[in-house]
Design a protein around this motif. Structure first.
Motif, PDB file in Angstrom:
ATOM      1  N   ILE A 252       0.861  -1.181   0.000  1.00 23.38           N
ATOM      2  CA  ILE A 252       0.000   0.000   0.000  1.00 23.38           C
ATOM      3  C   ILE A 252       0.896   1.229   0.000  1.00 23.38           C
ATOM      4  CG2 ILE A 252      -1.779   1.270   1.258  1.00 23.38           C
ATOM      5  CD1 ILE A 252      -2.708  -1.457   2.400  1.00 23.38           C
ATOM      6  N   GLY A 253       0.687   2.096  -0.979  1.00 22.44           N
ATOM      7  CA  GLY A 253       1.525   3.273  -1.122  1.00 22.44           C
ATOM      8  C   GLY A 253       1.161   4.389  -0.157  1.00 22.44           C
ATOM      9  N   SER A 254       2.176   5.155   0.213  1.00 24.89           N
ATOM     10  CA  SER A 254       2.003   6.281   1.127  1.00 24.89           C
ATOM     11  C   SER A 254       2.817   7.475   0.642  1.00 24.89           C
ATOM     12  CB  SER A 254       2.471   5.889   2.523  1.00 24.89           C
ATOM     13  OG  SER A 254       2.519   7.029   3.364  1.00 24.89           O
ATOM     14  N   ASN A 255       2.277   8.663   0.861  1.00 23.61           N
ATOM     15  CA  ASN A 255       3.004   9.894   0.578  1.00 23.61           C
ATOM     16  C   ASN A 255       3.612  10.503   1.837  1.00 23.61           C
ATOM     17  OD1 ASN A 255       2.544  10.160  -2.301  1.00 23.61           O
ATOM     18  ND2 ASN A 255       0.402  10.385  -1.741  1.00 23.61           N
ATOM     19  N   ASP A 256       3.229   9.993   3.003  1.00 25.26           N
ATOM     20  CA  ASP A 256       3.728  10.500   4.281  1.00 25.26           C
ATOM     21  C   ASP A 256       3.863   9.294   5.213  1.00 25.26           C
ATOM     22  OD1 ASP A 256       3.966  11.500   6.910  1.00 25.26           O
ATOM     23  OD2 ASP A 256       2.804  13.294   6.419  1.00 25.26           O
ATOM     24  N   LEU A 257       5.068   8.738   5.283  1.00 27.65           N
ATOM     25  CA  LEU A 257       5.269   7.509   6.045  1.00 27.65           C
ATOM     26  C   LEU A 257       4.961   7.677   7.533  1.00 27.65           C
ATOM     27  CD1 LEU A 257       8.476   6.072   4.350  1.00 27.65           C
ATOM     28  CD2 LEU A 257       6.104   5.354   4.030  1.00 27.65           C
ATOM     29  N   ASP A 258       5.371   8.779   8.132  1.00 25.80           N
ATOM     30  CA  ASP A 258       5.086   8.961   9.561  1.00 25.80           C
ATOM     31  C   ASP A 258       3.584   8.955   9.830  1.00 25.80           C
ATOM     32  OD1 ASP A 258       7.790   9.099  10.228  1.00 25.80           O
ATOM     33  OD2 ASP A 258       7.861  11.284  10.080  1.00 25.80           O
TER      34      ASP A 258
ATOM     35  N   GLY B  49      -6.417   3.488  -5.815  1.00 25.46           N
ATOM     36  CA  GLY B  49      -7.077   3.050  -7.038  1.00 25.46           C
ATOM     37  C   GLY B  49      -8.585   3.076  -6.893  1.00 25.46           C
ATOM     38  N   ASN B  50      -9.260   3.427  -7.950  1.00 25.52           N
ATOM     39  CA  ASN B  50     -10.716   3.416  -7.954  1.00 25.52           C
ATOM     40  C   ASN B  50     -11.201   1.975  -8.031  1.00 25.52           C
ATOM     41  OD1 ASN B  50     -13.369   4.258  -8.079  1.00 25.52           O
ATOM     42  ND2 ASN B  50     -13.330   4.455 -10.298  1.00 25.52           N
ATOM     43  N   GLY B  51     -11.986   1.569  -7.064  1.00 23.76           N
ATOM     44  CA  GLY B  51     -12.492   0.202  -7.030  1.00 23.76           C
ATOM     45  C   GLY B  51     -11.597  -0.762  -6.276  1.00 23.76           C
ATOM     46  N   HIS B  52     -10.468  -0.307  -5.747  1.00 22.23           N
ATOM     47  CA  HIS B  52      -9.556  -1.166  -4.990  1.00 22.23           C
ATOM     48  C   HIS B  52      -9.917  -1.126  -3.510  1.00 22.23           C
ATOM     49  CE1 HIS B  52      -6.150  -0.643  -8.168  1.00 22.23           C
ATOM     50  NE2 HIS B  52      -7.289  -0.993  -8.700  1.00 22.23           N
ATOM     51  N   THR B  53      -9.983  -2.293  -2.896  1.00 15.85           N
ATOM     52  CA  THR B  53     -10.196  -2.397  -1.458  1.00 15.85           C
ATOM     53  C   THR B  53      -9.321  -3.511  -0.925  1.00 15.85           C
ATOM     54  OG1 THR B  53     -12.501  -1.694  -1.676  1.00 15.85           O
ATOM     55  CG2 THR B  53     -11.892  -2.796   0.377  1.00 15.85           C
ATOM     56  N   ALA B  54      -8.512  -3.213   0.075  1.00 17.86           N
ATOM     57  CA  ALA B  54      -7.741  -4.241   0.762  1.00 17.86           C
ATOM     58  C   ALA B  54      -8.640  -4.811   1.842  1.00 17.86           C
ATOM     59  CB  ALA B  54      -6.478  -3.650   1.370  1.00 17.86           C
TER      60      ALA B  54
ATOM     61  N   ALA C 127     -13.059   1.611   5.898  1.00 20.52           N
ATOM     62  CA  ALA C 127     -12.368   2.854   6.230  1.00 20.52           C
ATOM     63  C   ALA C 127     -11.361   3.173   5.128  1.00 20.52           C
ATOM     64  CB  ALA C 127     -11.647   2.716   7.567  1.00 20.52           C
ATOM     65  N   ARG C 128     -10.920   4.406   5.118  1.00 21.60           N
ATOM     66  CA  ARG C 128      -9.824   4.817   4.240  1.00 21.60           C
ATOM     67  C   ARG C 128      -8.665   5.282   5.105  1.00 21.60           C
ATOM     68  NH1 ARG C 128     -10.879   5.110  -1.241  1.00 21.60           N
ATOM     69  NH2 ARG C 128     -13.102   5.065  -1.721  1.00 21.60           N
ATOM     70  N   ASP C 129      -7.454   4.929   4.686  1.00 22.39           N
ATOM     71  CA  ASP C 129      -6.272   5.391   5.401  1.00 22.39           C
ATOM     72  C   ASP C 129      -6.009   6.855   5.072  1.00 22.39           C
ATOM     73  OD1 ASP C 129      -4.853   5.564   2.972  1.00 22.39           O
ATOM     74  OD2 ASP C 129      -3.521   3.895   3.432  1.00 22.39           O
TER      75      ASP C 129
ATOM     76  N   ASN D 297      -6.519   5.174   0.688  1.00 24.02           N
ATOM     77  CA  ASN D 297      -6.655   3.760   0.331  1.00 24.02           C
ATOM     78  C   ASN D 297      -7.806   3.139   1.123  1.00 24.02           C
ATOM     79  OD1 ASN D 297      -4.219   3.395  -1.416  1.00 24.02           O
ATOM     80  ND2 ASN D 297      -3.220   4.099   0.458  1.00 24.02           N
ATOM     81  N   LYS D 298      -8.699   2.469   0.427  1.00 30.87           N
ATOM     82  CA  LYS D 298      -9.868   1.871   1.073  1.00 30.87           C
ATOM     83  C   LYS D 298      -9.536   0.478   1.587  1.00 30.87           C
ATOM     84  CE  LYS D 298     -14.795   1.067   0.316  1.00 30.87           C
ATOM     85  NZ  LYS D 298     -15.876   1.140  -0.686  1.00 30.87           N
ATOM     86  N   MET D 299     -10.065   0.164   2.759  1.00 30.89           N
ATOM     87  CA  MET D 299      -9.888  -1.165   3.327  1.00 30.89           C
ATOM     88  C   MET D 299     -11.162  -1.617   4.015  1.00 30.89           C
ATOM     89  SD  MET D 299      -7.231  -0.013   6.265  1.00 30.89           S
ATOM     90  CE  MET D 299      -6.211   0.423   4.886  1.00 30.89           C
ATOM     91  N   SER D 300     -11.287  -2.928   4.128  1.00 30.90           N
ATOM     92  CA  SER D 300     -12.431  -3.490   4.836  1.00 30.90           C
ATOM     93  C   SER D 300     -11.927  -4.442   5.907  1.00 30.90           C
ATOM     94  CB  SER D 300     -13.366  -4.226   3.871  1.00 30.90           C
ATOM     95  OG  SER D 300     -12.723  -5.349   3.308  1.00 30.90           O
TER      96      SER D 300
END
Length: 128
Positions: free
Chosen positions: A8-14, A64-69, A112-114, A118-121
């Motif tokens: 899962i990609g991040s723009n702000d690791l902290d 991504g649109n439609g992506h859920t972890a 939820a979204r991070d 990024n969407k997750m279930s």
């Protein structure tokens, strides 16, 4: 050795680690590796890994649109705990915990979204 994982990609690791540390703990994962400024790996008891890091191509991370972890847990309490941890640590609501009859009579989940979007279930099956 074969490793099953999601990256899962991040723009702000902290900011992401402040979110994922409690969420992954609620789901039963522990930090397995951390490469400062690059990535962190959370490992579940079954060996599945979740890597949070900056994209290797140097471009910005984007959901991504439609992506859920999807993360499967053992109980509705665990779904509730993971969802609460997500919202308490910079995540946003995409669906409060509860039954989801659309996915079957025994399906219970939360979404939820991070902080990067990024969407997750968090899901489990309710004993009938």
């Amino acid at each position: 050795m074969t490793q099953k994982y999601i990256a899962i990609g991040s723009n702000d690791l902290d900011r992401s680690y402040a979110y994922y540390d409690p969420v992954m703990t609620a789901l039963g994962a522990k930090v397995a590796f951390e490469y400062a400024g690059i990535t962190k790996c959370y490992k579940f008891p079954d060996g599945f890994c979740v890597w949070i890091g900056k994209p290797q191509n140097g471009e910005a991370a984007a959901p991504g649109n439609g992506h859920t972890a999807g993360f499967s847990v053992d109980s509705t309490d665990a779904v509730d705990l993971a969802y609460a941890a997500a919202l308490a640590n910079g995540g946003s609501d995409e669906g409060a915990p509860g039954p989801r009859p659309l996915y079957g009579p025994d399906f219970y989940g939360a979404y939820a979204r991070d902080p990067d979007g990024n969407k997750m279930s968090f899901v489990t099956l309710i004993a009938a």
